[in-house]
Design an enzyme around this catalytic site. Structure first.
Site, PDB file in Angstrom:
ATOM      1  N   ASP A   1       0.413  -8.816   1.099  1.00 13.68           N
ATOM      2  CA  ASP A   1      -0.747  -9.549   0.565  1.00 13.68           C
ATOM      3  C   ASP A   1      -0.781 -11.027   0.934  1.00 13.68           C
ATOM      4  O   ASP A   1      -1.588 -11.787   0.384  1.00 13.68           O
ATOM      5  CB  ASP A   1      -0.804  -9.399  -0.962  1.00 13.68           C
ATOM      6  CG  ASP A   1      -1.344  -8.032  -1.367  1.00 13.68           C
ATOM      7  OD1 ASP A   1      -2.192  -7.505  -0.629  1.00 13.68           O
ATOM      8  OD2 ASP A   1      -0.894  -7.490  -2.386  1.00 13.68           O
TER       9      ASP A   1
ATOM     10  N   ASP B   1      -6.475  -1.937   3.216  1.00 15.17           N
ATOM     11  CA  ASP B   1      -6.641  -3.356   2.854  1.00 15.17           C
ATOM     12  C   ASP B   1      -5.838  -4.278   3.778  1.00 15.17           C
ATOM     13  O   ASP B   1      -6.170  -5.451   3.964  1.00 15.17           O
ATOM     14  CB  ASP B   1      -6.158  -3.615   1.413  1.00 15.17           C
ATOM     15  CG  ASP B   1      -6.429  -2.491   0.443  1.00 15.17           C
ATOM     16  OD1 ASP B   1      -6.489  -1.328   0.883  1.00 15.17           O
ATOM     17  OD2 ASP B   1      -6.561  -2.757  -0.754  1.00 15.17           O
TER      18      ASP B   1
HETATM   19  N1  GLY Z   1      -6.082  -4.945  -2.207  1.00 17.45           N
HETATM   20  C1  GLY Z   1      -6.269  -4.281  -3.440  1.00 17.45           C
HETATM   21  C2  GLY Z   1      -7.683  -4.012  -3.793  1.00 17.45           C
HETATM   22  O1  GLY Z   1      -8.590  -4.121  -3.002  1.00 17.45           O
HETATM   23  O2  GLY Z   1      -7.902  -3.673  -4.936  1.00 17.45           O
END
Ligand code: GLY
Length: 403
Positions: A116, A174
């Site tokens: 992230d 993601d």
């Molecule tokens: N990256 C996590 C979400 O989009 O909830």
């Protein structure tokens, strides 16, 4: 004499250019004016009442605000929104606040156990550096990119997403959002291997994450020693075979940015295929704000409600606006994004000044099946909405700044 003529010509050309630039700026439409007033008011108030490092994330079902201290993956969005708020308004006070909230994330540079880092650092520090060119932001960006790159396994050809859970080597769609950060860092810190890793990740994901209709699985689990795909499944969607709305948006955004950075035609083809899946989806509601999963409409037997997810719509709008600038016939993407933005800027989705705990948008979904953040404001819905508004204004040459 000749010198004088040349100098006068240059002066004339420069004056003409400046006038043309000024003349070509258009006045904002009414909805955009109102939206920008709301954005400015909400961000100004939020920056006053929330504390740096405890950035507002969403609203709990009991009406209290969920905060996002590190290592919360969403901690970078509020500082990023402040930077966009500063860009949209030119208000120096917002710039000061953006800096204050950004610097409170300094220790994110030591995070090594998640992918992230793009969300955390590129949205905050990345925007800070892009806007100010202040070198104080660079060391954190350099460390974050190094840690992100360290999660790339050449054997598997992808960056590992998470270290928790029972998976062997999980990669979620993601993760495509992190690649823009790596492409940027490759140039900023002279690390061509970051570019190779980003492009390899995008190619491996293209091969393994997508179905025939260009919808994507949320999670692919790999064997870390052989690179073999072990399982394709969901984590936040309705089911393994469903199309989680925000996941489709992350994919669209990711491939658009990969193309912008590499000009590899495979990436733009993929982005256009994903755009087509989204825009022509029979389950996309008329107002173009999708439910949290495109297939929730098929789940009548489970009686799950098709709750709207403004965050997915905001990411889609921002990605489509960027895509519209990357292809010859981009008008259809621009128009679709403009409809989303106008809807998000209506009373249904846009907060009234002073309400919504100073978040900007209402009605997003975090993780429906975990009963987490359902029909709530979300910091990333606001961030991508602001980015989309900025992109819209740039494409249309809208002049909004005071003075
Ligand atoms: N990256 C996590 C979400 O989009 O909830």
């Amino acid at each position: 004499m000749r010198k004088k003529i040349i100098l006068s010509f240059i002066l004339f050309a420069f004056t003409f250019y400046c006038c043309a630039q000024k003349r070509s700026l258009v006045e904002p439409e009414q909805w955009l004016k109102k939206t920008n007033e709301v954005i400015h008011y909400q961000l100004t108030k939020a920056a006053e009442i929330y504390k740096p490092g405890f950035n507002p994330r969403s609203v709990n079902s009991d009406g209290t605000v969920r905060l996002a201290p590190l290592p919360d993956w969403t901690a970078g969005f509020f500082p990023g929104s402040l930077w966009y708020g500063y860009e949209l308004s030119g208000d120096k006070k917002l710039e000061e606040q953006a800096q204050r909230f950004t610097l409170s994330l300094d220790s994110a540079r030591y995070i090594t156990n998640t992918h992230d880092l793009g969300f955390l650092l590129f949205c905050s520090y990345g925007n800070a550096y892009r806007i100010t060119r202040d070198k104080q932001y660079l060391p954190v960006l350099a460390d974050g990119a190094k840690n992100l790159f360290a999660r790339f396994n050449p054997k598997v050809g992808v960056i590992r997403s998470w270290d928790f859970g029972d998976w062997h080597y999980p990669v979620i769609i993601d993760n495509m959002i992190n690649l823009e950060y790596l492409y940027w860092a490759a140039k900023a810190f002279n690390q061509p291997r970051y570019t190779d890793a980003a492009s390899t990740h995008a190619m491996t994901t293209l091969k393994n994450h997508f179905r025939k209709d260009y919808s994507s699985y949320h999670l692919v689990d790999y064997d870390p020693t052989t690179g073999k795909v072990l399982k394709k499944m969901t984590h936040q969607g309705l089911s393994d075979e469903s199309s989680w709305a925000r996941g489709q948006a992350w994919g669209l955004y990711g491939y658009t940015m990969c193309y912008q950075n590499t000009k590899n035609p495979k990436f733009i083809e993929q982005a256009e295929h994903i755009a087509s899946f989204i825009m022509n989806n029979p389950h996309m509601p008329k107002d173009k704000i999708p439910a949290w999963d495109f297939d929730v409409h098929n789940a009548l037997e489970t009686d799950l409600p098709a709750i709207k997810d403004a965050s997915a719509a905001a990411v889609m709008a921002s990605a489509l606006l960027e895509l519209s600038t990357q292809v010859k016939d981009g008008q259809k993407y621009f128009d679709y994004a403009a409809s989303i933005l106008k809807m998000l800027s209506s009373d249904e989705y846009l907060a009234k000044p002073g309400e919504n705990h100073f978040f900007i948008l209402k009605h997003s979904v975090g993780a429906f099946l975990y009963d987490s953040e359902i029909d709530t404001p979300l910091d990333y819905a606001d961030y991508y909405y602001l980015e989309a508004i900025k992109r819209y204004m740039e494409i249309k040459h809208v002049n909004l700044k005071k003075g």
